[in-house]
Design a protein around this motif. Structure first.
Motif, PDB file in Angstrom:
ATOM      1  N   GLY A  42     -35.948   2.333  35.840  1.00  0.00           N
ATOM      2  CA  GLY A  42     -36.775   2.630  34.666  1.00  0.00           C
ATOM      3  C   GLY A  42     -36.340   3.845  33.875  1.00  0.00           C
ATOM      4  O   GLY A  42     -37.110   4.365  33.081  1.00  0.00           O
ATOM      5  N   ARG A  54     -44.956  -7.078  24.168  1.00  0.00           N
ATOM      6  CA  ARG A  54     -44.761  -5.651  24.446  1.00  0.00           C
ATOM      7  C   ARG A  54     -43.424  -5.431  25.145  1.00  0.00           C
ATOM      8  O   ARG A  54     -43.051  -6.184  26.031  1.00  0.00           O
ATOM      9  N   ARG A  55     -42.741  -4.348  24.755  1.00  0.00           N
ATOM     10  CA  ARG A  55     -41.473  -4.036  25.432  1.00  0.00           C
ATOM     11  C   ARG A  55     -41.764  -3.369  26.774  1.00  0.00           C
ATOM     12  O   ARG A  55     -42.593  -2.452  26.844  1.00  0.00           O
ATOM     13  N   ILE A  56     -41.103  -3.825  27.801  1.00  0.00           N
ATOM     14  CA  ILE A  56     -41.281  -3.229  29.130  1.00  0.00           C
ATOM     15  C   ILE A  56     -39.930  -3.183  29.852  1.00  0.00           C
ATOM     16  O   ILE A  56     -38.975  -3.842  29.450  1.00  0.00           O
ATOM     17  N   ASN A  57     -39.883  -2.386  30.928  1.00  0.00           N
ATOM     18  CA  ASN A  57     -38.696  -2.345  31.782  1.00  0.00           C
ATOM     19  C   ASN A  57     -38.826  -3.478  32.804  1.00  0.00           C
ATOM     20  O   ASN A  57     -39.686  -3.422  33.681  1.00  0.00           O
ATOM     21  N   GLU A 115     -44.724  -2.063  16.907  1.00  0.00           N
ATOM     22  CA  GLU A 115     -45.675  -0.993  17.284  1.00  0.00           C
ATOM     23  C   GLU A 115     -45.953  -0.102  16.071  1.00  0.00           C
ATOM     24  O   GLU A 115     -47.106   0.237  15.782  1.00  0.00           O
ATOM     25  N   TRP A 120     -49.105   2.592  15.372  1.00  0.00           N
ATOM     26  CA  TRP A 120     -49.055   3.451  16.559  1.00  0.00           C
ATOM     27  C   TRP A 120     -48.286   4.730  16.234  1.00  0.00           C
ATOM     28  O   TRP A 120     -47.159   4.656  15.735  1.00  0.00           O
TER      29      TRP A 120
ATOM     30  N   SER B  74     -50.097   3.244  26.533  1.00  0.00           N
ATOM     31  CA  SER B  74     -49.800   3.095  25.103  1.00  0.00           C
ATOM     32  C   SER B  74     -51.062   2.699  24.331  1.00  0.00           C
ATOM     33  O   SER B  74     -51.286   3.195  23.221  1.00  0.00           O
ATOM     34  N   LEU B 101     -42.306   2.365  29.308  1.00  0.00           N
ATOM     35  CA  LEU B 101     -43.113   2.751  30.483  1.00  0.00           C
ATOM     36  C   LEU B 101     -44.580   2.892  30.107  1.00  0.00           C
ATOM     37  O   LEU B 101     -45.468   2.481  30.859  1.00  0.00           O
ATOM     38  N   ARG B 102     -44.853   3.433  28.931  1.00  0.00           N
ATOM     39  CA  ARG B 102     -46.256   3.589  28.505  1.00  0.00           C
ATOM     40  C   ARG B 102     -46.932   2.228  28.311  1.00  0.00           C
ATOM     41  O   ARG B 102     -48.133   2.112  28.459  1.00  0.00           O
ATOM     42  N   ASN B 103     -46.134   1.204  27.954  1.00  0.00           N
ATOM     43  CA  ASN B 103     -46.689  -0.144  27.808  1.00  0.00           C
ATOM     44  C   ASN B 103     -47.104  -0.738  29.150  1.00  0.00           C
ATOM     45  O   ASN B 103     -47.838  -1.723  29.189  1.00  0.00           O
TER      46      ASN B 103
END
Lengths: 173, 327
Positions: A42, A54-57, A115, A120, B74, B101-103
């Motif tokens: 991460g 949503r963007r995520i790792n 976003e 945001w 987020s 990471l916040r998501n």
């Protein structure tokens, strides 16, 4: 255990141990190797995918937790001859050298622009309640979860800024 | 990573009961827990996924907000009510981690994240958190990121959260459900523990306890500041951070709520420091006295000695800004 989800618009059923990450499932079970394993912790963002918008790792996400999810990888954003605006922009602006971080950069930027379109704020936004205008400083801050060891940052920011500008103009209409 | 059994909780009652089984861990966003499992630092036999419980909502409550345990960082930072009435919390959240990471990261998971002490992360090193009684390799080691307040001979680690620092200054309350369904409320400032000689016990949670929400009271001050100093401009943990929530009245500081990150095993609050500010007109002299009190028992390890003058400067800068002077 079995996980049912949608990957790039296609329904999939994957049988895997609980400890298999979404990243490993994409690469090894489905054969979608566009999503890259960089640090696997991460820290680098090379594994970024878009889940339910949503963007995520994907390296820090277990496949089994994604039951019913809609996953989009770099392969789902476009393909040769029908590239997404960001994929085109990364080519036009020379936004990479080795290219290893590029799928993560493009997935991340794709969701990041949305976003900002939702308003945001970021850490560098002057006002928390104003419009989110994607200046170079804003883009750098919002993309700080994607590292580029070739340090192509100026061109990456150029590519994103171009697409963001067009997206904001579209939103303003 | 070592294999484990994966379970999905369908109610809080089921979650707290199941969590009584040994070696069971709740799974929220997983951004810290899965990382630690890959490294063999956490080795749960069972993961209990709490993401499908009905804990993902922010609702208004008695003039404040009740933030569900699985609200993503987020979403919390972007919530219009938080941006308007609790800007210090939005700022702190946006100062932490990365967009991705916040998501994923949850409110409760953020509170429960483990220290980023490099000796805790390196299983070849002695660490009293990983193995109680093993000793602390950080003491006498590389200590740039370590505590200057409230540390012990057993542990000098810091708590890494930005969010919790803002919540401490906002006098947030943690809502906890115990097995059997009883709910209790703990002030955020009392939720985390100092290391003492049991640094492996980090919070007041008992076996089976589930955080269900964090409650923010109506803000005690409209002047809210979050400042953070770190080794790179973004996506790095704090060397020192401060959350200040200040109310001014006729040119004097009516109330000042201050919390610090990067200094201790928990978000650091000091009632004496706040008391010395309240009722006084703001001045650099006053801020200096506040810093004297805050740092009277500060103790560096050598490489982190710089945090002592840095804390003084960040406190002064935050108070100048919060009381209307120049930052």
């Amino acid at each position: 255990m079995k996980t049912t989800l949608t990957i790039n618009g296609e329904p999939r059923e994957i049988e895997a141990e609980a400890r298999v990450t979404l990243l490993d499932a994409l690469r090894h079970e489905i054969g979608l190797t566009g999503t890259k394993k960089g640090c696997d912790h991460g820290q680098c963002g090379a594994c970024t995918v878009i889940v339910d918008g949503r963007r995520i790792n994907s390296c820090l996400t277990l496949l089994c937790t994604q039951e019913g999810a809609e996953v989009v990888t770099v392969e789902g954003l476009g393909e040769p001859g029908r590239l997404s605006a960001l994929q085109e922009a990364f080519l036009a602006q020379d936004g990479f050298q080795c290219g290893y971080c590029t799928p993560g950069q493009i997935c991340s930027a794709t969701a990041m622009i949305e976003e900002a379109a939702k308003g945001w704020p970021s850490w560098v936004s002057e006002s928390l309640e104003g419009e989110a205008v994607l200046s170079r400083e804003e883009i750098s801050e919002r993309m700080s979860g994607n590292l580029c060891r070739c340090a192509c940052y100026p061109n990456i920011v150029d590519a994103i800024a171009k697409v963001a500008e067009a997206r904001m103009a579209e939103a303003a209409e | 990573m070592k294999d484990f059994a994966y379970l999905r909780a369908s109610s809080c009652d089921e979650a707290t009961t199941e969590a009584l089984e040994p070696a069971t861990r709740f799974l929220g966003g997983g951004t810290n827990l899965l990382d630690l499992m890959k490294l063999g630092i956490e080795t749960p036999a069972r993961l209990l996924d709490v993401n499908r419980l009905d804990l993902g909502v922010i609702e208004e409550l008695d003039g404040g907000l009740r933030i569900g345990a699985t609200v993503r960082n987020s979403d919390l930072a972007a919530d219009p009510r938080v941006r308007r009435s609790y800007p210090v919390l939005s700022r702190a959240l946006l100062a932490g981690a990365s967009g991705q990471l916040r998501n994923m990261a949850t409110t409760a998971g953020n509170l429960l994240q483990r220290t980023r002490c490099p000796y805790f992360y390196d299983t070849d090193m002695a660490c009293n958190k990983r193995t109680p009684g093993a000793g602390c390799s950080a003491i006498g080691g590389f200590t740039r990121y370590h505590a200057i307040l409230g540390a012990s001979d057993a542990c000098i680690a810091t708590h890494p959260s930005d969010m919790a620092v803002a919540m401490a200054a906002l006098e947030a309350v943690v809502e906890i459900e115990a097995p059997g369904g009883a709910r209790r409320h703990v002030h955020l400032a009392d939720f985390h523990r100092l290391p003492g000689d049991t640094p492996h016990i980090e919070t007041c949670l008992e076996p089976g306890d589930l955080i269900t929400a964090v409650i923010l009271p109506a803000p005690a001050g409209e002047r809210q500041i979050y400042r953070k100093i770190r080794d790179r401009a973004s996506y790095a943990f704090a060397l020192v951070s401060v959350a200040a929530v200040v109310r001014m009245e006729e040119g004097r500081i009516a109330t000042a709520r201050l919390a610090f990150g990067g200094l201790a095993h928990k978000p650091w609050r000091d009632a004496e420091v706040e008391a010395c500010l309240e009722g006084e007109p703001p001045s650099d002299d006053l801020f200096d006295r506040a810093a004297d009190r805050l740092l009277q028992r500060a103790w560096g390890q050598g490489e982190n000695d710089f945090k002592i003058p840095l804390t003084r400067r960040i406190l002064t800068a935050a108070l100048r800004e919060a009381t209307g002077g120049m930052a």
